[in-house]
Design a protein around this motif. Structure first.
Motif, PDB file in Angstrom:
ATOM      1  N   GLN A   1       0.854  -1.190   0.000  1.00  0.00           N
ATOM      2  CA  GLN A   1       0.000   0.000   0.000  1.00  0.00           C
ATOM      3  C   GLN A   1       0.890   1.240   0.000  1.00  0.00           C
ATOM      4  OE1 GLN A   1      -3.323   0.382  -0.145  1.00  0.00           O
ATOM      5  NE2 GLN A   1      -3.302   2.569   0.147  1.00  0.00           N
ATOM      6  N   VAL A   2       0.692   2.107  -0.958  1.00  0.00           N
ATOM      7  CA  VAL A   2       1.451   3.346  -1.049  1.00  0.00           C
ATOM      8  C   VAL A   2       0.486   4.495  -0.781  1.00  0.00           C
ATOM      9  CG1 VAL A   2       2.791   4.855  -2.563  1.00  0.00           C
ATOM     10  CG2 VAL A   2       3.100   2.380  -2.689  1.00  0.00           C
ATOM     11  N   GLU A   3       0.754   5.230   0.295  1.00  0.00           N
ATOM     12  CA  GLU A   3      -0.048   6.400   0.626  1.00  0.00           C
ATOM     13  C   GLU A   3       0.669   7.635   0.107  1.00  0.00           C
ATOM     14  OE1 GLU A   3      -0.481   6.219   4.879  1.00  0.00           O
ATOM     15  OE2 GLU A   3      -2.201   4.878   4.703  1.00  0.00           O
ATOM     16  N   VAL A   4      -0.093   8.524  -0.507  1.00  0.00           N
ATOM     17  CA  VAL A   4       0.502   9.689  -1.161  1.00  0.00           C
ATOM     18  C   VAL A   4      -0.182  10.974  -0.707  1.00  0.00           C
ATOM     19  CG1 VAL A   4       0.773  10.851  -3.393  1.00  0.00           C
ATOM     20  CG2 VAL A   4       1.176   8.401  -3.214  1.00  0.00           C
ATOM     21  N   VAL A   5       0.644  11.973  -0.438  1.00  0.00           N
ATOM     22  CA  VAL A   5       0.192  13.351  -0.333  1.00  0.00           C
ATOM     23  C   VAL A   5       0.776  14.039  -1.559  1.00  0.00           C
ATOM     24  CG1 VAL A   5       0.332  15.514   0.947  1.00  0.00           C
ATOM     25  CG2 VAL A   5       0.068  13.359   2.186  1.00  0.00           C
ATOM     26  N   ALA A   6      -0.080  14.631  -2.367  1.00  0.00           N
ATOM     27  CA  ALA A   6       0.359  15.229  -3.626  1.00  0.00           C
ATOM     28  C   ALA A   6       0.294  16.744  -3.548  1.00  0.00           C
ATOM     29  CB  ALA A   6      -0.516  14.726  -4.782  1.00  0.00           C
ATOM     30  N   GLY A   7       1.294  17.384  -4.125  1.00  0.00           N
ATOM     31  CA  GLY A   7       1.289  18.828  -4.242  1.00  0.00           C
ATOM     32  C   GLY A   7       0.532  19.247  -5.489  1.00  0.00           C
ATOM     33  N   VAL A   8      -0.281  20.282  -5.355  1.00  0.00           N
ATOM     34  CA  VAL A   8      -1.029  20.826  -6.490  1.00  0.00           C
ATOM     35  C   VAL A   8      -0.862  22.345  -6.495  1.00  0.00           C
ATOM     36  CG1 VAL A   8      -2.760  18.985  -6.607  1.00  0.00           C
ATOM     37  CG2 VAL A   8      -3.167  20.960  -5.152  1.00  0.00           C
ATOM     38  N   PRO A   9      -0.991  22.969  -7.668  1.00  0.00           N
ATOM     39  CA  PRO A   9      -0.906  24.429  -7.705  1.00  0.00           C
ATOM     40  C   PRO A   9      -1.955  25.062  -6.789  1.00  0.00           C
ATOM     41  CG  PRO A   9      -0.793  23.534  -9.914  1.00  0.00           C
ATOM     42  CD  PRO A   9      -1.155  22.391  -9.003  1.00  0.00           C
ATOM     43  N   ALA A  10      -1.603  26.162  -6.142  1.00  0.00           N
ATOM     44  CA  ALA A  10      -2.513  26.806  -5.196  1.00  0.00           C
ATOM     45  C   ALA A  10      -3.833  27.204  -5.837  1.00  0.00           C
ATOM     46  CB  ALA A  10      -1.840  28.029  -4.577  1.00  0.00           C
ATOM     47  N   HIS A  11      -3.783  27.613  -7.085  1.00  0.00           N
ATOM     48  CA  HIS A  11      -4.998  28.067  -7.768  1.00  0.00           C
ATOM     49  C   HIS A  11      -5.527  27.004  -8.729  1.00  0.00           C
ATOM     50  CE1 HIS A  11      -4.440  31.927  -5.954  1.00  0.00           C
ATOM     51  NE2 HIS A  11      -3.196  31.977  -6.415  1.00  0.00           N
ATOM     52  N   ALA A  12      -5.301  25.742  -8.407  1.00  0.00           N
ATOM     53  CA  ALA A  12      -5.737  24.648  -9.281  1.00  0.00           C
ATOM     54  C   ALA A  12      -7.259  24.599  -9.336  1.00  0.00           C
ATOM     55  CB  ALA A  12      -5.194  23.315  -8.775  1.00  0.00           C
ATOM     56  N   TYR A  13      -7.750  24.355 -10.542  1.00  0.00           N
ATOM     57  CA  TYR A  13      -9.180  24.143 -10.719  1.00  0.00           C
ATOM     58  C   TYR A  13      -9.562  22.811 -10.090  1.00  0.00           C
ATOM     59  CZ  TYR A  13      -8.680  27.725 -14.324  1.00  0.00           C
ATOM     60  OH  TYR A  13      -8.396  28.870 -14.992  1.00  0.00           O
ATOM     61  N   ALA A  14     -10.842  22.657  -9.806  1.00  0.00           N
ATOM     62  CA  ALA A  14     -11.316  21.389  -9.244  1.00  0.00           C
ATOM     63  C   ALA A  14     -10.958  20.222 -10.160  1.00  0.00           C
ATOM     64  CB  ALA A  14     -12.823  21.450  -9.004  1.00  0.00           C
ATOM     65  N   ALA A  15     -11.036  20.431 -11.472  1.00  0.00           N
ATOM     66  CA  ALA A  15     -10.717  19.355 -12.410  1.00  0.00           C
ATOM     67  C   ALA A  15      -9.251  18.950 -12.307  1.00  0.00           C
ATOM     68  CB  ALA A  15     -11.046  19.776 -13.843  1.00  0.00           C
ATOM     69  N   GLN A  16      -8.340  19.919 -12.120  1.00  0.00           N
ATOM     70  CA  GLN A  16      -6.923  19.608 -11.958  1.00  0.00           C
ATOM     71  C   GLN A  16      -6.724  18.716 -10.730  1.00  0.00           C
ATOM     72  OE1 GLN A  16      -5.697  23.898 -12.076  1.00  0.00           O
ATOM     73  NE2 GLN A  16      -3.843  22.987 -12.903  1.00  0.00           N
ATOM     74  N   ARG A  17      -7.363  19.092  -9.653  1.00  0.00           N
ATOM     75  CA  ARG A  17      -7.239  18.321  -8.412  1.00  0.00           C
ATOM     76  C   ARG A  17      -7.801  16.919  -8.608  1.00  0.00           C
ATOM     77  NH1 ARG A  17      -6.103  21.905  -4.119  1.00  0.00           N
ATOM     78  NH2 ARG A  17      -6.165  24.047  -4.828  1.00  0.00           N
ATOM     79  N   TYR A  18      -8.990  16.846  -9.215  1.00  0.00           N
ATOM     80  CA  TYR A  18      -9.610  15.548  -9.448  1.00  0.00           C
ATOM     81  C   TYR A  18      -8.727  14.664 -10.327  1.00  0.00           C
ATOM     82  CZ  TYR A  18     -12.337  11.967 -11.694  1.00  0.00           C
ATOM     83  OH  TYR A  18     -12.734  10.762 -12.196  1.00  0.00           O
ATOM     84  N   LEU A  19      -8.225  15.205 -11.431  1.00  0.00           N
ATOM     85  CA  LEU A  19      -7.408  14.399 -12.350  1.00  0.00           C
ATOM     86  C   LEU A  19      -6.137  13.903 -11.679  1.00  0.00           C
ATOM     87  CD1 LEU A  19      -7.929  16.436 -15.621  1.00  0.00           C
ATOM     88  CD2 LEU A  19      -8.611  14.069 -15.225  1.00  0.00           C
ATOM     89  N   THR A  20      -5.528  14.724 -10.857  1.00  0.00           N
ATOM     90  CA  THR A  20      -4.324  14.306 -10.133  1.00  0.00           C
ATOM     91  C   THR A  20      -4.652  13.175  -9.165  1.00  0.00           C
ATOM     92  OG1 THR A  20      -3.393  16.535 -10.335  1.00  0.00           O
ATOM     93  CG2 THR A  20      -2.435  15.089  -8.653  1.00  0.00           C
ATOM     94  N   ILE A  21      -5.694  13.357  -8.381  1.00  0.00           N
ATOM     95  CA  ILE A  21      -6.095  12.322  -7.408  1.00  0.00           C
ATOM     96  C   ILE A  21      -6.476  11.030  -8.129  1.00  0.00           C
ATOM     97  CG2 ILE A  21      -7.899  11.661  -5.763  1.00  0.00           C
ATOM     98  CD1 ILE A  21      -7.991  14.620  -4.907  1.00  0.00           C
ATOM     99  N   GLU A  22      -7.296  11.137  -9.154  1.00  0.00           N
ATOM    100  CA  GLU A  22      -7.798   9.945  -9.851  1.00  0.00           C
ATOM    101  C   GLU A  22      -6.671   9.193 -10.560  1.00  0.00           C
ATOM    102  OE1 GLU A  22     -10.628   7.093 -11.005  1.00  0.00           O
ATOM    103  OE2 GLU A  22     -10.475   8.516  -9.357  1.00  0.00           O
ATOM    104  N   ALA A  23      -5.746   9.911 -11.180  1.00  0.00           N
ATOM    105  CA  ALA A  23      -4.630   9.245 -11.855  1.00  0.00           C
ATOM    106  C   ALA A  23      -3.744   8.520 -10.842  1.00  0.00           C
ATOM    107  CB  ALA A  23      -3.815  10.258 -12.657  1.00  0.00           C
ATOM    108  N   LEU A  24      -3.464   9.139  -9.717  1.00  0.00           N
ATOM    109  CA  LEU A  24      -2.675   8.470  -8.676  1.00  0.00           C
ATOM    110  C   LEU A  24      -3.417   7.242  -8.146  1.00  0.00           C
ATOM    111  CD1 LEU A  24      -1.295  11.596  -6.829  1.00  0.00           C
ATOM    112  CD2 LEU A  24       0.112   9.729  -7.716  1.00  0.00           C
ATOM    113  N   ARG A  25      -4.727   7.384  -7.935  1.00  0.00           N
ATOM    114  CA  ARG A  25      -5.524   6.253  -7.440  1.00  0.00           C
ATOM    115  C   ARG A  25      -5.487   5.092  -8.429  1.00  0.00           C
ATOM    116  NH1 ARG A  25      -9.954   3.739  -8.071  1.00  0.00           N
ATOM    117  NH2 ARG A  25     -10.738   5.063  -9.733  1.00  0.00           N
ATOM    118  N   ARG A  26      -5.675   5.398  -9.707  1.00  0.00           N
ATOM    119  CA  ARG A  26      -5.662   4.360 -10.739  1.00  0.00           C
ATOM    120  C   ARG A  26      -4.282   3.717 -10.878  1.00  0.00           C
ATOM    121  NH1 ARG A  26      -9.486   6.192 -15.800  1.00  0.00           N
ATOM    122  NH2 ARG A  26     -11.359   6.584 -14.556  1.00  0.00           N
ATOM    123  N   ALA A  27      -3.247   4.444 -10.467  1.00  0.00           N
ATOM    124  CA  ALA A  27      -1.881   3.904 -10.520  1.00  0.00           C
ATOM    125  C   ALA A  27      -1.564   3.055  -9.290  1.00  0.00           C
ATOM    126  CB  ALA A  27      -0.872   5.043 -10.642  1.00  0.00           C
TER     127      ALA A  27
END
Length: 168
Positions: free
Chosen positions: A123-149
């Motif tokens: 099990q790999v737990e991740v805290v990911a950095g995102v741009p401060a002004h990231a759109y909700a879609a940016q955040r979702y895509l980052t989370i979902e891609a990491l989850r799928r990986a």
């Protein structure tokens, strides 16, 4: 294993939690030298996507290379289905991001300075950095891609906050 992932525009940096310390993970480049990052690059070698140092090496051999694909996340209209072209092939953005993070996870388990600490099935737990002004879609895509990986995303940290945590 607990990791911090800074998915950067040109470089992706990974650190891990080790008894209250957070050392940066090293990855071998194409020459066997250890680097503290993986290039945020993709290349089309034949019909296969390759990433990181392998993508840069493929590019030197004539393969089409897509650098800085994180920039695609900045478009306000971005979605999981946003088309991305590498050479003559088209991919959906979420699939490209997932493939990048899957390759990164494989590198962690097979060719990094922490390969003894992370197994393929761990099990790999991740805290990911995102741009401060990231759109909700940016955040979702980052989370979902990491989850799928195969990662369990336990949090997102705005990049300026992550930098100040590191500084202090």
């Amino acid at each position: 294993m607990r990791l911090g992932v800074d998915f950067g525009t040109t470089r992706t940096v990974v650190s891990y939690a080790d008894r209250g310390n957070y050392p940066v993970v090293g990855f071998p480049d194409e020459y066997g030298d250890t680097r503290d990052f993986v290039p945020s690059a993709a290349a089309l070698r034949g019909s296969d996507l390759v990433f990181g140092f392998e993508a840069l090496a493929a590019g030197r051999d004539g393969a089409p290379v897509l650098r800085s694909f994180k920039r695609l996340l900045a478009d306000p209209g971005v979605s999981p289905h946003t088309p991305v072209t590498v050479g003559t092939e088209r991919f959906e953005l979420l699939d490209l991001l997932t493939a990048f993070f899957t390759a990164l996870r494989d590198e962690l388990a097979t060719r990094s300075t922490v390969l003894d600490a992370v197994g393929r099935d761990e099990q790999v737990e991740v805290v990911a950095g995102v741009p401060a002004h990231a759109y909700a879609a940016q955040r979702y895509l980052t989370i979902e891609a990491l989850r799928r990986a195969g990662c369990h995303v336990v949090g997102l940290v705005n990049e300026p906050s992550a930098a100040s945590f590191e500084y202090t």
